[in-house]
Design an enzyme around this catalytic site. Structure first.
Site, mmCIF file in Angstrom:
data_model
loop_
_atom_site.group_PDB
_atom_site.id
_atom_site.type_symbol
_atom_site.label_atom_id
_atom_site.label_comp_id
_atom_site.label_asym_id
_atom_site.label_seq_id
_atom_site.Cartn_x
_atom_site.Cartn_y
_atom_site.Cartn_z
ATOM 1 N N ALA A 184 59.552 107.970 87.349
ATOM 2 C CA ALA A 184 60.168 109.208 87.383
ATOM 3 C C ALA A 184 59.553 110.340 87.643
ATOM 4 O O ALA A 184 59.387 111.207 88.251
ATOM 5 C CB ALA A 184 61.261 109.273 86.263
ATOM 6 N N SER A 209 64.656 108.415 85.841
ATOM 7 C CA SER A 209 65.324 107.689 85.181
ATOM 8 C C SER A 209 64.507 107.335 83.885
ATOM 9 O O SER A 209 63.305 107.010 84.136
ATOM 10 C CB SER A 209 65.973 106.417 85.777
ATOM 11 O OG SER A 209 66.218 105.240 84.919
ATOM 12 N N HIS A 253 61.924 105.231 87.813
ATOM 13 C CA HIS A 253 62.113 104.913 86.573
ATOM 14 C C HIS A 253 60.839 104.996 85.739
ATOM 15 O O HIS A 253 59.683 104.417 85.843
ATOM 16 C CB HIS A 253 62.824 103.543 86.209
ATOM 17 C CG HIS A 253 63.086 102.893 84.836
ATOM 18 N ND1 HIS A 253 64.066 103.725 84.083
ATOM 19 C CD2 HIS A 253 62.355 102.296 84.257
ATOM 20 C CE1 HIS A 253 64.063 103.070 83.148
ATOM 21 N NE2 HIS A 253 63.043 102.216 82.878
ATOM 22 N N SER A 254 61.016 105.641 84.507
ATOM 23 C CA SER A 254 59.688 105.918 83.496
ATOM 24 C C SER A 254 58.686 106.623 84.136
ATOM 25 O O SER A 254 58.777 107.645 84.524
ATOM 26 C CB SER A 254 59.756 104.471 82.834
ATOM 27 O OG SER A 254 58.875 104.853 81.648
ATOM 28 N N MET A 255 57.548 106.056 84.238
ATOM 29 C CA MET A 255 56.314 106.433 84.883
ATOM 30 C C MET A 255 56.754 106.787 86.353
ATOM 31 O O MET A 255 56.485 107.946 86.703
ATOM 32 C CB MET A 255 55.125 105.657 84.923
ATOM 33 C CG MET A 255 54.010 105.963 85.706
ATOM 34 S SD MET A 255 52.573 104.834 85.599
ATOM 35 C CE MET A 255 53.104 103.828 87.248
#
Length: 264
Positions: free
Chosen positions: A99, A123, A95-97
């Site tokens: 990802a 994500s 998720h975010s970083m």
């Protein structure tokens, strides 16, 4: 399984696939506990999560300021702390970083000659081919952004003592994420799915759709109600989507193992 990098959040049958979760900037392995609980109730997968250095029980270790270096260290840690990884399908979910790190880890796993991931799920992050020039913010701007996205417990943000503990890793993570320069042409062989929140101010649906160009396999896009941290709002929908992806890896493994039909 409790290594320095890899933590077990939910168990499943010995032949079930593994889901390795990689948290956002400033995040910890514990961010995925609600998701792990939902998947554990379904018996879908063994859920593992990454604990980056510079936080909680790894507070004494310096946080990485390069995502390439972090991905290299995580690749080595995965081989060291999950020695039987070759025997079970591995799905990466960042998720975010996280990802970015999931994609970089997938590239390393596939390039190493060993088993690559069965699928990669990214994500809340734009594709490597979607570049924006960004400058790491100062502390006041950074904390304002975190408050606006509801990504950190408000009690932490209101406590000077807790802020002193979490800010160094958060600063390092954000700098690493904003200064990361991915290969805009990089592709993985594994199937890739992109998740995003419908109201995420950092990742538009178009940003997420651009991940299609970064896989040689099937691509899927899922848009969920919520903002950047939609996982903290409603975990049921993302858990169900992940369950479908995990079940696909089991079906694929079964089909690959089945003997070819004998022609009469």
């Amino acid at each position: 399984m409790t290594g320095r990098w890899i933590r077990t959040l939910g168990t499943a049958a010995a032949d079930a696939p593994r889901l390795l979760c990689l948290p956002h900037a400033g995040g910890t392995a514990g961010f995925f506990r609600p998701l792990a609980g939902e998947l554990a109730a379904r018996g879908t997968a063994e859920v593992l999560a990454v604990q980056y250095p510079g936080r909680q029980d790894r507070l004494a270790e310096p946080a990485f300021t390069s995502l390439h270096d972090c991905a290299d260290a995580l690749h080595a840690a995965l081989a060291r702390e999950v020695p039987d990884a070759a025997g079970r399908p591995l799905v990466l979910f960042g998720h975010s970083m996280g990802a970015v790190l999931a994609f970089e880890l997938a590239l390393r796993l596939e390039a190493s000659g060993g088993p690559g991931p069965a699928a990669v799920v990214v994500s809340g992050r734009r594709a490597p081919s979607v570049h924006r020039e960004e400058t790491p913010p100062g502390d006041d701007e950074l904390l304002g952004d975190i408050r606006a996205m509801h990504g950190t417990d408000a009690r932490v943000l209101e406590s000077p003592e807790l802020l002193r503990l979490v800010l160094p890793a958060l600063r390092a993570d954000v700098r690493a994420a904003l200064t990361h320069r991915p290969d805009p042409r990089a592709v993985v062989a594994a199937p890739l799915a992109a998740f995003t929140g419908a109201s995420d101010p950092t990742t538009t649906v178009a940003d997420a759709t651009a991940w299609r160009a970064h896989t040689e396999g099937p691509f899927t896009l899922r848009v969920f109600a919520g903002h950047h941290f939609y996982l903290g709002d409603r975990v049921t929908g993302p858990a169900a989507a992940l369950e479908e992806i995990l079940e696909d890896t089991v079906r694929h493994r079964t089909n690959m193992a089945a003997p070819e039909a004998v022609r009469p």
